[in-house]
Design a protein around this motif. Structure first.
Motif, PDB file in Angstrom:
ATOM      1  N   UNK A 163       0.836  -1.206   0.000  1.00  0.00           N
ATOM      2  CA  UNK A 163       0.000   0.000   0.000  1.00  0.00           C
ATOM      3  C   UNK A 163       0.870   1.254   0.000  1.00  0.00           C
ATOM      4  N   UNK A 164       1.895   1.284   0.841  1.00  0.00           N
ATOM      5  CA  UNK A 164       2.774   2.455   0.878  1.00  0.00           C
ATOM      6  C   UNK A 164       3.558   2.606  -0.421  1.00  0.00           C
ATOM      7  N   UNK A 165       3.958   1.497  -1.027  1.00  0.00           N
ATOM      8  CA  UNK A 165       4.627   1.584  -2.321  1.00  0.00           C
ATOM      9  C   UNK A 165       3.720   2.261  -3.351  1.00  0.00           C
ATOM     10  N   UNK A 166       2.447   1.896  -3.333  1.00  0.00           N
ATOM     11  CA  UNK A 166       1.496   2.544  -4.240  1.00  0.00           C
ATOM     12  C   UNK A 166       1.317   4.017  -3.872  1.00  0.00           C
ATOM     13  N   UNK A 167       1.179   4.311  -2.600  1.00  0.00           N
ATOM     14  CA  UNK A 167       0.970   5.684  -2.168  1.00  0.00           C
ATOM     15  C   UNK A 167       2.147   6.584  -2.536  1.00  0.00           C
ATOM     16  N   UNK A 168       3.359   6.110  -2.323  1.00  0.00           N
ATOM     17  CA  UNK A 168       4.529   6.952  -2.540  1.00  0.00           C
ATOM     18  C   UNK A 168       5.004   6.965  -3.987  1.00  0.00           C
ATOM     19  N   UNK A 169       4.774   5.886  -4.727  1.00  0.00           N
ATOM     20  CA  UNK A 169       5.304   5.803  -6.078  1.00  0.00           C
ATOM     21  C   UNK A 169       4.221   5.729  -7.159  1.00  0.00           C
ATOM     22  N   UNK A 170       2.975   5.435  -6.791  1.00  0.00           N
ATOM     23  CA  UNK A 170       1.876   5.503  -7.738  1.00  0.00           C
ATOM     24  C   UNK A 170       1.716   4.301  -8.644  1.00  0.00           C
ATOM     25  N   UNK A 171       2.462   3.233  -8.426  1.00  0.00           N
ATOM     26  CA  UNK A 171       2.386   2.039  -9.274  1.00  0.00           C
ATOM     27  C   UNK A 171       1.527   0.994  -8.573  1.00  0.00           C
ATOM     28  N   UNK A 172       0.346   0.711  -9.142  1.00  0.00           N
ATOM     29  CA  UNK A 172      -0.564  -0.209  -8.466  1.00  0.00           C
ATOM     30  C   UNK A 172      -0.344  -1.666  -8.849  1.00  0.00           C
ATOM     31  N   UNK A 173       0.665  -1.967  -9.669  1.00  0.00           N
ATOM     32  CA  UNK A 173       0.883  -3.355 -10.066  1.00  0.00           C
ATOM     33  C   UNK A 173       1.153  -4.263  -8.870  1.00  0.00           C
TER      34      UNK A 173
END
Length: 503
Positions: A163-173
């Motif tokens: 979730x934090x990876x998506x939040x900070x970097x925007x990649x939902x893969x």
């Protein structure tokens, strides 16, 4: 002690020794058998820094020397603990403990280009899942112990890191790729939580009262376990909504509501107005910090009451924290959010036990595994999570949508700090903040990259008090979103801005 042995060839020619298949965490070197009559100097020994190649993606400095030393110590600790996985320490275990990685994820992403490292680590967690259903290992890659542990705060790494990876970097893969396994694990954890109350073998690890060798805080572990169960359910609901899985989101919302009700029925004391567990050793800061940080309180009044109770306990301890790894990440943000910002700053400035400054005045250049001088590891990252507060509150950089496409700039000013500056890299470019608060004026300089919208919160009671580039906001064509008794909120697009408020 870690030892390397190297025998000189005796030719009298210069020789070089560098281990090829190992690395060590150390602060001091003991050299024996030096062949010269005169003792070696510092110039005779070169220490080789070895870690994954993570580019710098952020920086922080301020007018306060201790905060600067703490930032550097935490950054060094993160770099010392990345060798294909995020480790607990580079000195003895060198294990990928999931709780450590989870607690450090946000500061990794703020300071370093760590998205590849963390994405790979999530894959390690996924590969540690038992067949059928069950939790990810508490150590990944799985070294053979911990695969079947009941430790929701540690297992939450499998939910929160993606979730934090998506939040900070925007990649939902990473969410799409792992969704089914993430959902299966959360369902498993809920099923083994009787009456929606979870338990854990790993709770608020290494609070000040515990042994320097490690241990859970002397408190009811069900409180932190259930708080993390709730955090996982609410996070999974957001992920399901993002991925267009509305029925799953609805179910997860309902399950989260049930856990919240059970949590408050079990642990919120109506008479005390704060959270209490069974068998606690006195008041527990982390119980209340997690309840507030994760949105478990019934309403805003109860949240403020719980925050006030944390504040009172901090003051009663001479402005010291009493938290382990779980509570430490959130204590400064919670105090700041709930009108106790000066207390948060005072906690960050302590130099007596237990405090971060206590390490520094005792020679630390990295963050430790325990608050005590007898800490067995002096290169542990999970108590150095004050980094989150430095960027989000002192500098005031807070994302309000994925990848920082929308951002809030709201420095938490205090009379105890004259200036601070920070930058962090987003998928759109660098966000920069540089503020100075003098008796004559407040200045906040902000840099916003292309395609990013920012809301700047400026302490002032009237938009007429605020100038940008030396001119009134209206003249500059800037939109005032809101004004209240303490701040003016201004909307800006990409560009460089300099806001000033005369005093």
């Amino acid at each position: 002690m870690v030892s390397d042995r190297f025998w000189l060839a005796g030719t009298g020619k210069p020789e070089t020794f560098e281990p090829k298949f190992s690395y060590k965490g150390f602060q001091y070197v003991q050299l024996e058998g030096w062949p010269e009559v005169s003792p070696p100097s510092i110039a005779d020994i070169i220490g080789q820094v070895v870690h994954d190649d993570l580019p710098s993606r952020g920086g922080f400095s301020s007018s306060n020397g201790l905060l600067n030393e703490l930032h550097t110590a935490s950054l060094y600790t993160m770099l010392n603990n990345v060798h294909s996985i995020p480790e607990d320490c580079p000195t003895f275990e060198k294990n990928g403990w999931s709780g450590d990685a989870m607690l450090g994820t946000e500061m990794f992403l703020t300071n370093l280009g760590a998205e590849g490292l963390l994405t790979k680590y999530v894959r390690d967690l996924a590969e540690s899942l038992p067949s059928g259903s069950g939790p990810p290992a508490v150590i990944a890659p799985d070294s053979g112990w911990g695969a079947n542990n009941q430790a929701p705060p540690w297992h939450s790494a499998f939910i929160l890191i993606p979730w934090w990876l998506y939040q900070y970097r925007g990649d939902q893969r990473i969410l799409t790729d792992n969704y089914n396994n993430m959902k299966n694990y959360v369902e498993f954890e809920l099923k083994r939580s009787p009456n929606n109350i979870a338990n854990t073998g790993l709770g608020d690890w290494v609070s000040p009262e515990t042994s320097p060798l490690g241990g859970n805080a002397p408190e009811d572990p069900r409180v932190s376990a259930t708080a993390y169960l709730y955090k996982m359910l609410t996070t999974m609901s957001k992920i399901a909504t993002l991925l267009g899985k509305s029925p799953d989101a609805s179910t997860l919302d309902s399950q989260a509501a049930d856990v919240k009700t059970a949590f408050n029925n079990a642990f919120l004391s109506p008479s005390a107005g704060y959270y209490v567990g069974v068998g606690d050793l006195g008041y527990r800061q982390t119980h209340n910090i997690l309840a507030i940080a994760f949105g478990l309180t019934p309403n805003s009044t109860s949240a403020q009451n719980a925050a006030d109770s944390v504040f009172r306990d901090v003051v009663s301890r001479g402005n010291h924290l009493n938290t382990g790894a779980l509570g430490t990440k959130y204590i400064l943000p919670v105090l700041t959010d709930y009108q106790h910002g000066d207390a948060a700053f005072s906690v960050a400035q302590q130099t007596t036990f237990p405090s971060w400054g206590y390490w520094i005045v005792n020679g630390a250049t990295t963050t430790w595994e325990h608050w005590s001088l007898e800490a067995r590891s002096r290169d542990h990252l999970f108590l150095g999570t004050y980094q989150d507060w430095l960027y989000k509150y002192i500098a005031g950089i807070q994302l309000s949508s994925p990848a920082f496409e929308n951002v809030i700039i709201a420095p938490a000013l205090t009379s105890q700090l004259e200036s601070a500056r920070a930058w962090t890299t987003t998928p759109f470019g660098n966000i920069t903040v540089d503020w100075e608060n003098t008796p004559a004026q407040l200045r906040i300089d902000v840099g916003i990259p292309v395609s990013v919208n920012a809301t700047i919160t400026i302490p002032a009671i009237d938009p007429q008090q605020v100038l940008e580039g030396g001119k009134e906001l209206e003249v500059q064509g800037l939109t005032v979103l809101e004004t209240d008794a303490s701040a003016v909120k201004v909307s800006v697009g990409s560009g460089q801005y300099s806001f000033t408020v005369a005093k």
